[in-house]
Design a protein around this motif. Structure first.
Motif, PDB file in Angstrom:
ATOM      1  N   SER A  51       0.856  -1.320   0.112  1.00  0.00           N
ATOM      2  CA  SER A  51      -0.031   0.225   0.029  1.00  0.00           C
ATOM      3  C   SER A  51       0.807   1.311   0.186  1.00  0.00           C
ATOM      4  CB  SER A  51      -1.072  -0.093   1.040  1.00  0.00           C
ATOM      5  OG  SER A  51      -0.344   0.098   2.416  1.00  0.00           O
ATOM      6  N   SER A  52       0.181   2.341  -0.080  1.00  0.00           N
ATOM      7  CA  SER A  52       0.965   3.596  -0.249  1.00  0.00           C
ATOM      8  C   SER A  52      -0.021   4.425   0.739  1.00  0.00           C
ATOM      9  CB  SER A  52       0.940   4.417  -1.589  1.00  0.00           C
ATOM     10  OG  SER A  52       1.569   5.843  -1.363  1.00  0.00           O
ATOM     11  N   SER A  53       0.871   5.135   1.865  1.00  0.00           N
ATOM     12  CA  SER A  53       0.531   6.002   2.798  1.00  0.00           C
ATOM     13  C   SER A  53       0.671   7.329   2.391  1.00  0.00           C
ATOM     14  CB  SER A  53       1.372   5.797   4.173  1.00  0.00           C
ATOM     15  OG  SER A  53       2.533   6.240   3.866  1.00  0.00           O
ATOM     16  N   ILE A  54       0.869   7.799   1.114  1.00  0.00           N
ATOM     17  CA  ILE A  54       1.049   9.193   0.546  1.00  0.00           C
ATOM     18  C   ILE A  54       0.239   9.719  -0.382  1.00  0.00           C
ATOM     19  CG2 ILE A  54       3.292   9.279   1.636  1.00  0.00           C
ATOM     20  CD1 ILE A  54       4.337   8.923  -1.474  1.00  0.00           C
ATOM     21  N   ASP A  55      -0.080  10.869  -0.641  1.00  0.00           N
ATOM     22  CA  ASP A  55      -0.942  11.359  -1.740  1.00  0.00           C
ATOM     23  C   ASP A  55      -0.082  11.224  -2.979  1.00  0.00           C
ATOM     24  OD1 ASP A  55      -2.990  12.001  -0.313  1.00  0.00           O
ATOM     25  OD2 ASP A  55      -2.566  14.326  -0.348  1.00  0.00           O
ATOM     26  N   GLN A  56      -0.467  10.817  -4.024  1.00  0.00           N
ATOM     27  CA  GLN A  56       0.293  10.731  -5.335  1.00  0.00           C
ATOM     28  C   GLN A  56      -0.327  11.562  -6.494  1.00  0.00           C
ATOM     29  OE1 GLN A  56       1.990   6.756  -6.331  1.00  0.00           O
ATOM     30  NE2 GLN A  56       1.248   6.014  -4.506  1.00  0.00           N
ATOM     31  N   THR A  57       0.301  12.625  -6.746  1.00  0.00           N
ATOM     32  CA  THR A  57      -0.293  13.418  -7.622  1.00  0.00           C
ATOM     33  C   THR A  57       0.338  13.492  -9.169  1.00  0.00           C
ATOM     34  OG1 THR A  57       1.021  15.406  -7.082  1.00  0.00           O
ATOM     35  CG2 THR A  57      -0.881  15.247  -5.915  1.00  0.00           C
ATOM     36  N   ILE A  58      -0.704  13.751 -10.044  1.00  0.00           N
ATOM     37  CA  ILE A  58       0.024  14.034 -11.412  1.00  0.00           C
ATOM     38  C   ILE A  58       0.944  15.108 -11.370  1.00  0.00           C
ATOM     39  CG2 ILE A  58      -0.856  14.233 -13.975  1.00  0.00           C
ATOM     40  CD1 ILE A  58      -1.467  11.416 -12.769  1.00  0.00           C
ATOM     41  N   ALA A  59       2.169  14.749 -11.863  1.00  0.00           N
ATOM     42  CA  ALA A  59       3.233  15.665 -12.141  1.00  0.00           C
ATOM     43  C   ALA A  59       2.905  16.549 -13.343  1.00  0.00           C
ATOM     44  CB  ALA A  59       4.515  15.084 -11.981  1.00  0.00           C
TER      45      ALA A  59
ATOM     46  N   TRP B 238       0.666   1.930 -13.575  1.00  0.00           N
ATOM     47  CA  TRP B 238       1.047   3.312 -14.352  1.00  0.00           C
ATOM     48  C   TRP B 238      -0.272   3.902 -14.368  1.00  0.00           C
ATOM     49  CZ3 TRP B 238       5.647   5.482 -16.043  1.00  0.00           C
ATOM     50  CH2 TRP B 238       6.739   4.792 -15.823  1.00  0.00           C
ATOM     51  N   TRP B 239      -0.245   5.425 -14.037  1.00  0.00           N
ATOM     52  CA  TRP B 239      -1.289   6.064 -14.084  1.00  0.00           C
ATOM     53  C   TRP B 239      -1.202   7.369 -14.793  1.00  0.00           C
ATOM     54  CZ3 TRP B 239      -3.909   9.630 -10.624  1.00  0.00           C
ATOM     55  CH2 TRP B 239      -3.089  10.475  -9.851  1.00  0.00           C
ATOM     56  N   SER B 240      -2.416   7.998 -15.288  1.00  0.00           N
ATOM     57  CA  SER B 240      -2.189   9.259 -15.835  1.00  0.00           C
ATOM     58  C   SER B 240      -3.623   9.911 -15.589  1.00  0.00           C
ATOM     59  CB  SER B 240      -2.186   9.491 -17.527  1.00  0.00           C
ATOM     60  OG  SER B 240      -3.126   8.609 -18.110  1.00  0.00           O
ATOM     61  N   GLY B 241      -3.307  11.405 -15.690  1.00  0.00           N
ATOM     62  CA  GLY B 241      -4.593  12.150 -15.327  1.00  0.00           C
ATOM     63  C   GLY B 241      -4.573  13.415 -16.534  1.00  0.00           C
ATOM     64  N   GLU B 242      -5.690  13.897 -16.567  1.00  0.00           N
ATOM     65  CA  GLU B 242      -5.752  14.900 -17.677  1.00  0.00           C
ATOM     66  C   GLU B 242      -5.217  16.512 -17.034  1.00  0.00           C
ATOM     67  OE1 GLU B 242      -9.729  16.717 -18.996  1.00  0.00           O
ATOM     68  OE2 GLU B 242     -10.696  15.372 -17.908  1.00  0.00           O
ATOM     69  N   THR B 243      -4.954  16.448 -15.639  1.00  0.00           N
ATOM     70  CA  THR B 243      -4.740  17.650 -14.993  1.00  0.00           C
ATOM     71  C   THR B 243      -3.848  17.260 -13.736  1.00  0.00           C
ATOM     72  OG1 THR B 243      -5.540  19.666 -13.707  1.00  0.00           O
ATOM     73  CG2 THR B 243      -6.823  17.657 -13.313  1.00  0.00           C
ATOM     74  N   THR B 244      -2.954  18.403 -13.292  1.00  0.00           N
ATOM     75  CA  THR B 244      -2.172  18.194 -11.949  1.00  0.00           C
ATOM     76  C   THR B 244      -2.932  18.350 -10.750  1.00  0.00           C
ATOM     77  OG1 THR B 244      -1.468  20.460 -11.987  1.00  0.00           O
ATOM     78  CG2 THR B 244      -0.143  18.970 -13.076  1.00  0.00           C
ATOM     79  N   ASN B 245      -4.261  18.398 -10.935  1.00  0.00           N
ATOM     80  CA  ASN B 245      -5.240  18.544  -9.791  1.00  0.00           C
ATOM     81  C   ASN B 245      -5.881  17.308  -9.695  1.00  0.00           C
ATOM     82  OD1 ASN B 245      -4.604  21.426  -9.406  1.00  0.00           O
ATOM     83  ND2 ASN B 245      -6.192  21.748 -10.823  1.00  0.00           N
ATOM     84  N   VAL B 246      -5.368  16.176 -10.118  1.00  0.00           N
ATOM     85  CA  VAL B 246      -5.569  14.670  -9.687  1.00  0.00           C
ATOM     86  C   VAL B 246      -4.753  14.236  -8.990  1.00  0.00           C
ATOM     87  CG1 VAL B 246      -6.251  12.736 -10.999  1.00  0.00           C
ATOM     88  CG2 VAL B 246      -7.129  14.541 -11.931  1.00  0.00           C
ATOM     89  N   LYS B 247      -5.320  13.335  -7.929  1.00  0.00           N
ATOM     90  CA  LYS B 247      -4.167  12.582  -7.112  1.00  0.00           C
ATOM     91  C   LYS B 247      -4.992  11.354  -6.653  1.00  0.00           C
ATOM     92  CE  LYS B 247      -5.707  14.863  -2.908  1.00  0.00           C
ATOM     93  NZ  LYS B 247      -5.234  15.574  -1.711  1.00  0.00           N
ATOM     94  N   LEU B 248      -4.037  10.350  -6.271  1.00  0.00           N
ATOM     95  CA  LEU B 248      -4.426   9.405  -5.563  1.00  0.00           C
ATOM     96  C   LEU B 248      -4.420   9.695  -4.129  1.00  0.00           C
ATOM     97  CD1 LEU B 248      -2.530   6.307  -7.225  1.00  0.00           C
ATOM     98  CD2 LEU B 248      -4.973   7.197  -7.525  1.00  0.00           C
ATOM     99  N   ASP B 249      -5.342   9.438  -3.333  1.00  0.00           N
ATOM    100  CA  ASP B 249      -5.834  10.282  -2.152  1.00  0.00           C
ATOM    101  C   ASP B 249      -5.626   9.471  -0.898  1.00  0.00           C
ATOM    102  OD1 ASP B 249      -6.223  12.505  -0.431  1.00  0.00           O
ATOM    103  OD2 ASP B 249      -8.313  12.290  -0.727  1.00  0.00           O
ATOM    104  N   ALA B 250      -4.433   9.631  -0.015  1.00  0.00           N
ATOM    105  CA  ALA B 250      -4.295   9.242   1.261  1.00  0.00           C
ATOM    106  C   ALA B 250      -5.002   9.882   2.139  1.00  0.00           C
ATOM    107  CB  ALA B 250      -2.970   8.787   1.627  1.00  0.00           C
ATOM    108  N   VAL B 251      -5.694   9.302   3.297  1.00  0.00           N
ATOM    109  CA  VAL B 251      -6.335   9.718   4.333  1.00  0.00           C
ATOM    110  C   VAL B 251      -5.808   9.443   5.572  1.00  0.00           C
ATOM    111  CG1 VAL B 251      -8.798  10.456   5.255  1.00  0.00           C
ATOM    112  CG2 VAL B 251      -8.540   9.966   2.869  1.00  0.00           C
ATOM    113  N   PRO B 252      -5.436  10.472   6.510  1.00  0.00           N
ATOM    114  CA  PRO B 252      -4.957  10.077   7.639  1.00  0.00           C
ATOM    115  C   PRO B 252      -5.991   9.512   8.600  1.00  0.00           C
ATOM    116  CG  PRO B 252      -5.197  12.597   7.633  1.00  0.00           C
ATOM    117  CD  PRO B 252      -5.449  11.767   6.484  1.00  0.00           C
ATOM    118  N   ALA B 253      -5.646   8.807   9.957  1.00  0.00           N
ATOM    119  CA  ALA B 253      -6.589   8.156  10.766  1.00  0.00           C
ATOM    120  C   ALA B 253      -7.451   9.298  11.261  1.00  0.00           C
ATOM    121  CB  ALA B 253      -5.864   7.611  11.923  1.00  0.00           C
ATOM    122  N   VAL B 254      -8.653   9.056  11.658  1.00  0.00           N
ATOM    123  CA  VAL B 254      -9.573   9.959  12.477  1.00  0.00           C
ATOM    124  C   VAL B 254      -9.985   9.746  13.573  1.00  0.00           C
ATOM    125  CG1 VAL B 254     -12.069  10.628  12.166  1.00  0.00           C
ATOM    126  CG2 VAL B 254     -10.779  10.157  10.055  1.00  0.00           C
TER     127      VAL B 254
END
Length: 162
Positions: free
Chosen positions: A14-22, A122-138
């Motif tokens: 798994s990944s615990s970080i946000d991954q954004t389209i560069a 691998w992934w791609s997105g049409e803008t740099t405003n797209v991310k794979l989103d990690a959410v911290p514990a609540v």
């Protein structure tokens, strides 16, 4: 008489970080920073899910995609590469709404033909405003109970099936 059958090779990463389209004009590799369990399947360079023996493997993915700052829904794609080459028919293409996380869920059975074959996502997105989103514990409160664990940006589970 009893027999012990060794478990098939398997792993969960798994990944615990946000991954954004560069850069929206380029595909980018998905990275993993946590090994939840593994038996034979290894993670190399935080991207390569490396298989220990020939056979068929089931890959299950769960990811959370999000678009921020966008006025409308944005497109994302995620797919597999085997040993550096795109895997035909493995792409999942979807729209991600503004500030509305979207779950990407996918299961594919893929072959390993030689010891050391590896798969990457691998992934791609049409803008740099797209991310794979990690959410911290609540931490639960009176307005939003109960306590909840961290939500990784992506989880992949791999198991040999034949």
């Amino acid at each position: 008489m009893s027999y012990h059958i060794a478990p098939n090779p398997h792993a969960t990463f798994s990944s615990s970080i946000d991954q954004t389209i560069a850069d929206p004009t380029l595909a980018q590799v998905v990275t993993f920073d946590t090994t939840i369990n593994d038996n034979g399947v290894t993670l190399v360079d935080n991207t390569k899910m490396t298989l220990p023996q020939p056979g068929n493997y089931s890959f299950s993915i769960s990811a959370v995609a999000a678009a921020t700052g966008a006025a409308s829904a944005k497109q994302v794609s995620i797919w597999f590469r085997k040993n550096g080459s795109d895997v035909a028919n493995s792409n999942t293409y979807l729209s991600v709404g503004k500030d509305v996380p979207t779950v990407i869920a996918l299961t594919l059975d893929l072959p390993c033909t030689a010891v050391g074959d590896y798969y990457e996502l691998w992934w791609s997105g049409e803008t740099t405003n797209v991310k794979l989103d990690a959410v911290p514990a609540v931490s639960g409160s009176a307005t939003f109970p109960p306590n909840q664990p961290t939500s990784p940006s992506i989880i992949v589970t791999i198991g040999q099936i034949g």
